[in-house]
Design an enzyme around this catalytic site. Structure first.
Site, PDB file in Angstrom:
ATOM      1  N   SER A 142       0.871  -1.180   0.000  1.00 45.05           N
ATOM      2  CA  SER A 142       0.000   0.000   0.000  1.00 45.05           C
ATOM      3  C   SER A 142       0.901   1.221   0.000  1.00 45.05           C
ATOM      4  O   SER A 142       2.095   1.125   0.303  1.00 45.05           O
ATOM      5  CB  SER A 142      -0.864  -0.010   1.271  1.00 45.05           C
ATOM      6  OG  SER A 142      -1.486   1.244   1.498  1.00 45.05           O
ATOM      7  N   TYR A 155      -2.168  -1.638  10.335  1.00 44.48           N
ATOM      8  CA  TYR A 155      -2.156  -1.726   8.873  1.00 44.48           C
ATOM      9  C   TYR A 155      -0.853  -1.143   8.327  1.00 44.48           C
ATOM     10  O   TYR A 155      -0.176  -1.755   7.494  1.00 44.48           O
ATOM     11  CB  TYR A 155      -3.355  -0.968   8.307  1.00 44.48           C
ATOM     12  CG  TYR A 155      -3.553  -1.111   6.811  1.00 44.48           C
ATOM     13  CD1 TYR A 155      -4.198  -2.227   6.288  1.00 44.48           C
ATOM     14  CD2 TYR A 155      -3.129  -0.116   5.929  1.00 44.48           C
ATOM     15  CE1 TYR A 155      -4.404  -2.356   4.927  1.00 44.48           C
ATOM     16  CE2 TYR A 155      -3.330  -0.236   4.567  1.00 44.48           C
ATOM     17  CZ  TYR A 155      -3.961  -1.362   4.066  1.00 44.48           C
ATOM     18  OH  TYR A 155      -4.157  -1.489   2.711  1.00 44.48           O
TER      19      TYR A 155
END
Length: 260
Positions: A142, A155
């Site tokens: 990401s 995350y």
């Protein structure tokens, strides 16, 4: 750069980015293993792509379960003729500030993103090394592999961790012709992201439109979401790249949110 007749495992492939990657791989001649926690959804996605079942199969896989991962990868390899590509895509999102984040949710997030990546990588590497025909490991990172955002401590931690795993696999796999790379998308409007919009609006005390404009897309060059096809085409490029010239790298696909 072709993936014709290559066997590709895509985790979390019953929906979202994983499903689009599976679709693009199939359309470009690959045999595809749709691995997902939800077997019924995986079977539906597989049937949708390939009603004959000759080039696409579904596998139930909890990527945090060692026995299930090893058995699922072995079964897929036996049915389709080995494993050439792994796309470690399975993931979830839970948002909350660090001071209130439940430890159980922290462990769940890291288990799915990092333990899952490790277990599927290990299972596929063992086969790739034995097959002696090289391979490609692709991690779904990401922009949060490079940057941080509020409310996303596990995350961000996990996505940073995938970069480290990728670099190690690239060095170890090179002698066997196995490459490893990370795709780092910006925000892609999948169900996972749709769920985050009202959650972040509540936590930050702003409207959902403000979350999209001023949080998610603020740093992009054009105020646009990354698309599932943007990510899938990048995966296709990495899967088919023929040499170790492109390994251990992170490719950011984010409409300029992060530039390196």
């Amino acid at each position: 750069m072709s993936i014709q007749d290559k066997v590709a495992v895509v985790t979390g492939a019953a929906s979202g980015i994983g499903k689009e990657i599976a679709t693009v791989f199939f359309k470009n001649g690959a045999k595809v293993v749709i691995a997902d926690l939800n077997l019924a959804s995986a079977q539906a996605a597989a049937k949708e792509l390939d009603p004959s079942g000759e080039r696409v199969i579904a596998v139930a896989m909890d990527v945090t379960n060692e026995e299930q991962v090893d058995a699922g990868i072995a079964d897929a390899a036996a049915k389709l003729g080995g494993i050439d590509v792994l796309v470690s895509n399975a993931g979830i999102q839970i948002v909350a500030p660090v001071d209130t984040f439940a430890f159980s949710d922290w462990k769940k997030m890291l288990a799915i993103h990092l333990d899952g990546a490790f277990l599927t990588t290990r299972a596929c590497l063992r086969l790739m090394y034995e097959q002696k025909r090289g391979g490609s490991i692709i991690y779904m990172g990401s922009v949060h592999s490079k940057e941080a955002s509020k409310l996303k401590a596990p995350y961000v931690t996990a996505k940073h961790g995938l970069v480290g795993l990728c670099k190690t696999v690239a060095k170890e796999g090179a002698a066997h012709g196995v490459r490893a790379n990370v795709i780092c998308p910006g925000f892609v409007r999948t169900p996972l992201v749709e769920k985050q919009i009202p959650e972040q609006a509540k936590e930050l005390g702003i409207t959902e439109d403000e979350v999209v404009k001023n949080v998610m897309l603020k740093e992009t060059v054009d105020g646009e979401f990354t698309t599932v096809d943007d990510v899938a085409q990048t995966a296709l490029f990495l899967a088919g790249f023929p040499t170790n010239a492109l390994t251990g790298q992170s490719i950011v696909v984010s409409h300029g949110w992060f530039m390196q």
